[in-house]
Design an enzyme around this catalytic site. Structure first.
Site, mmCIF file in Angstrom:
data_model
loop_
_atom_site.group_PDB
_atom_site.id
_atom_site.type_symbol
_atom_site.label_atom_id
_atom_site.label_comp_id
_atom_site.label_asym_id
_atom_site.label_seq_id
_atom_site.Cartn_x
_atom_site.Cartn_y
_atom_site.Cartn_z
ATOM 1 N N ASP A 1 0.765 -1.160 -0.010
ATOM 2 C CA ASP A 1 0.162 0.118 0.082
ATOM 3 C C ASP A 1 0.898 1.318 -0.034
ATOM 4 O O ASP A 1 0.328 2.260 0.113
ATOM 5 C CB ASP A 1 -0.910 0.014 1.296
ATOM 6 C CG ASP A 1 -0.292 0.028 2.618
ATOM 7 O OD1 ASP A 1 0.928 0.052 2.474
ATOM 8 O OD2 ASP A 1 -0.825 0.155 3.642
ATOM 9 N N ASP B 1 8.234 11.803 23.919
ATOM 10 C CA ASP B 1 8.158 13.148 23.101
ATOM 11 C C ASP B 1 7.918 14.373 23.932
ATOM 12 O O ASP B 1 7.175 14.533 24.833
ATOM 13 C CB ASP B 1 6.997 12.969 22.186
ATOM 14 C CG ASP B 1 6.869 13.722 21.000
ATOM 15 O OD1 ASP B 1 7.692 13.587 20.201
ATOM 16 O OD2 ASP B 1 6.166 14.474 20.933
ATOM 17 N N GLU C 1 12.768 13.432 25.338
ATOM 18 C CA GLU C 1 13.546 14.287 24.686
ATOM 19 C C GLU C 1 13.455 15.791 25.157
ATOM 20 O O GLU C 1 12.208 16.436 25.599
ATOM 21 C CB GLU C 1 12.357 14.379 23.239
ATOM 22 C CG GLU C 1 12.834 15.270 22.313
ATOM 23 C CD GLU C 1 11.724 15.606 21.229
ATOM 24 O OE1 GLU C 1 12.011 15.779 20.016
ATOM 25 O OE2 GLU C 1 10.528 15.512 21.344
#
Ligand code: NOJ
Length: 565
Positions: free
Chosen positions: A39, A213, A267
């Site tokens: 895909d 994150d 992070e």
């Protein structure tokens, strides 16, 4: 052994030692790694197929960039269901198969925890935005002029206001990133409970930890005062200075992390290097490691790409090698899904230097203090993408930055575009180059989701694996060397020649074991003489594979050598 408790592992490895300090971590950006079903989008079965390739490199831990349900405004960093796999990537069964196979190969998997914000499509936000009376209203951060709390002047990290107005409730919500990524309100205990429960869900599935994150941004300044003009120049430092950040991380550690033998890497965007031990000093029980940005910001000033002297790199590594706390631990990285390709930036990606310089900077990556992170394709010396114009960029950040810099601040469009070509995140996100067949063997689809770098016929994994002199094999040798000499992991750091403008020469020492690392970081060859090498024995060199005779005093362009003293 994967999966033992933290206490058991500490007892086994002895004070200060830990599996995650000895790990070599490989980041996979699933969308661009390997498509198994044609895909055009990478997926979990594709990763499973390539596990032996990763294991053969010597990697023992994988960081999977987000694989959760997401509308993909920011390629998975906008999550709409934290407990579901993105259908394009596969199913939960695929994930479990991947975990089982990885474990059988001795590979751990860490996940990306994106909990500073969700997607605007997350049911929490849908309910929050629908009504001021919803129990989810306070899951996010709202300002309401009618109630005397107008939005302040905070900017989104990517440009424009950090507030988006919602006509339904005549109020604005905070989004430090794109408007489709509303920030969660961590001051609400219910939000923290949700996050802890999500973490347990994945840890109970056997994942070995989290990359967190923009975790530095979870605690917001309570006064929501306007930023000063000075603060507006680098708002990330204000966003990372929230008063409850460390309290929340400690709570996360007490409630969740301390019950598992896992690693965490936060992070640390907007964090000054000197503050890193506040997160990583083990006595504080917060995180194990963080990503500091000093190295990857060495060539930028704001939006502008700038030249950098080697001395800057040396200073940063020397500071990292003199930890303020003996109980804190570093990461080392040059590449990830947000950064341009390391060889195009710290090395030289043109002929004849691409391979040799990719090996030279790989030598630096794998011999500095801290756990090294390799990004997919770095082990092949993959390079930045060619861009013709703005339309070639896919990253959500680009139009937001263009609006702010070019349209509003009047930055010269050509200058901005030039910098973007060198610094843009899309450089890292082109599909992994597996072989010389169509679309680099990444997909059998008519069209991959993003452009393949046209240099794939020359730079690809199949070629690298079958060529003993390749960047891949050199990375493999470096990883093996790191495992063989604990000085490269636990040793102290000493810059042996801080003033040289082209040579990076440093040592790592653990008790009587001393390793010397000598790298010519330039396109020039020259004579370099040092008594330190007189009795040293050569362990590895990026010239050996090419059959060039070693002359101790002549350093070829980008030559790198590792010695035992
Ligand atoms: C940092 C991630 O690495 C980046 O890809 C993402 O866009 C932002 N955080 C927002 O989640």
């Amino acid at each position: 052994m994967i999966g033992q408790s933290r206490a058991a592992s500490a007892a086994q490895t002895g004070t200060g030692r830990a599996w995650w300090k000895e790990a070599v971590i490989y980041e996979i950006y699933p969308r661009s790694f390997k498509d198994s079903n044609g895909d055009g989008i990478g997926d979990l079965p594709g990763i499973l197929e390539k596990l032996p390739y990763i294991r053969d490199l010597g990697v023992d831990t994988i960081w999977l960039a987000p694989i959760f349900q997401s509308p993909n405004r920011d390629n998975g960093y906008d999550i709409s269901d934290y407990r579901a796999i993105m259908p394009e990537f596969g199913t939960m069964d695929d994930f479990e198969r991947l975990m089982a196979k990885a474990s059988s190969l001795g590979i751990r998997i860490i996940m990306d925890l994106v909990v500073n914000h969700t997607s605007d499509q997350h049911p929490w936000f849908q309910k929050s935005r629908a009504s001021k009376d919803s129990p989810y209203r306070d899951y996010y951060i709202w300002r309401d002029s009618a109630q005397g709390h107008p939005p302040n002047n905070w900017p989104s990290v990517w440009g424009g206001s950090a507030w988006a107005f919602e006509p339904e409730t005549a109020s604005s919500y905070l989004h430090l990133f794109s408007p489709q990524q509303p920030d969660l309100n961590w001051d609400n205990p219910a939000v923290r409970e949700e996050v802890f429960s999500i973490m347990k869900f994945w840890l109970d599935k056997g994942v070995s930890g989290f990359r967190m994150d923009v975790i530095t941004m979870i605690s917001k300044m309570p006064s929501f005062r306007d930023m000063t003009p000075e603060e507006l120049k680098a708002p990330e430092y204000v966003y990372a200075a929230g008063p409850h950040l460390h309290t929340y991380l400690r709570e996360m550690n007490d409630r969740v992390l301390s019950h598992y033998d896992v690693m965490t890497v936060g992070e640390a965007y907007g964090m000054h290097a000197q503050d890193i031990p506040l997160f990583t000093d083990s006595a504080r029980r917060e995180l194990d490691m963080v990503f500091a940005f000093d190295i990857v910001h060495v060539d930028r000033q704001g939006w502008r790409k700038v030249a950098w002297p080697l001395s800057k790199l040396k200073e940063i590594y020397a500071a990292a090698g003199r930890p303020r706390s003996p109980d804190s631990w570093n990461t080392v990285f040059l590449d990830n899904h947000d950064q341009p390709r390391a060889v195009s930036r710290f090395g030289n990606d043109s002929a004849p230097f691409r391979e040799v310089s990719a090996k030279a900077i790989g030598t630096m990556l794998l011999t500095q203090c801290g756990t090294p992170f390799i990004y997919q394709g770095e082990e092949l010396g993959m390079t930045n993408l060619p861009f013709d114009g703005l339309d070639d960029f896919e990253d959500v950040q680009v139009p937001l930055q263009w609006d702010t810099r070019v349209k509003r601040q009047g930055v010269d469009p050509d200058a901005f575009l030039e910098s973007l070509k060198g610094l843009g995140r899309d450089n890292a996100r082109s599909p992994m180059q597996w072989d010389a067949s169509r679309h680099a063997g990444f997909t059998t689809a008519e069209k991959p989701w993003y452009r393949v770098n046209p240099n794939y016929t020359e730079i690809n994994a199949q070629d690298c694996v079958s060529n003993a002199g390749s960047v891949y094999h050199y990375f493999r040798d470096l990883i093996a060397l790191r495992r063989k000499y604990p000085a490269l992991i636990y040793g102290t750091y000493q810059d042996q020649d801080p003033d040289h403008s082209a040579v990076f020469f440093y040592s790592r020492q653990l008790e009587s074991s001393k390793i010397l690392i000598l790298i010519n970081m330039s396109d020039r060859g020259f004579t370099y003489d040092t008594p330190l090498l007189a009795r040293a024995s050569l362990l590895l060199s990026n010239m050996r594979h090419r059959g060039v005779t070693q002359d101790v005093t002549w350093l070829a362009p980008w030559e790198a050598r590792v010695y035992r003293a």
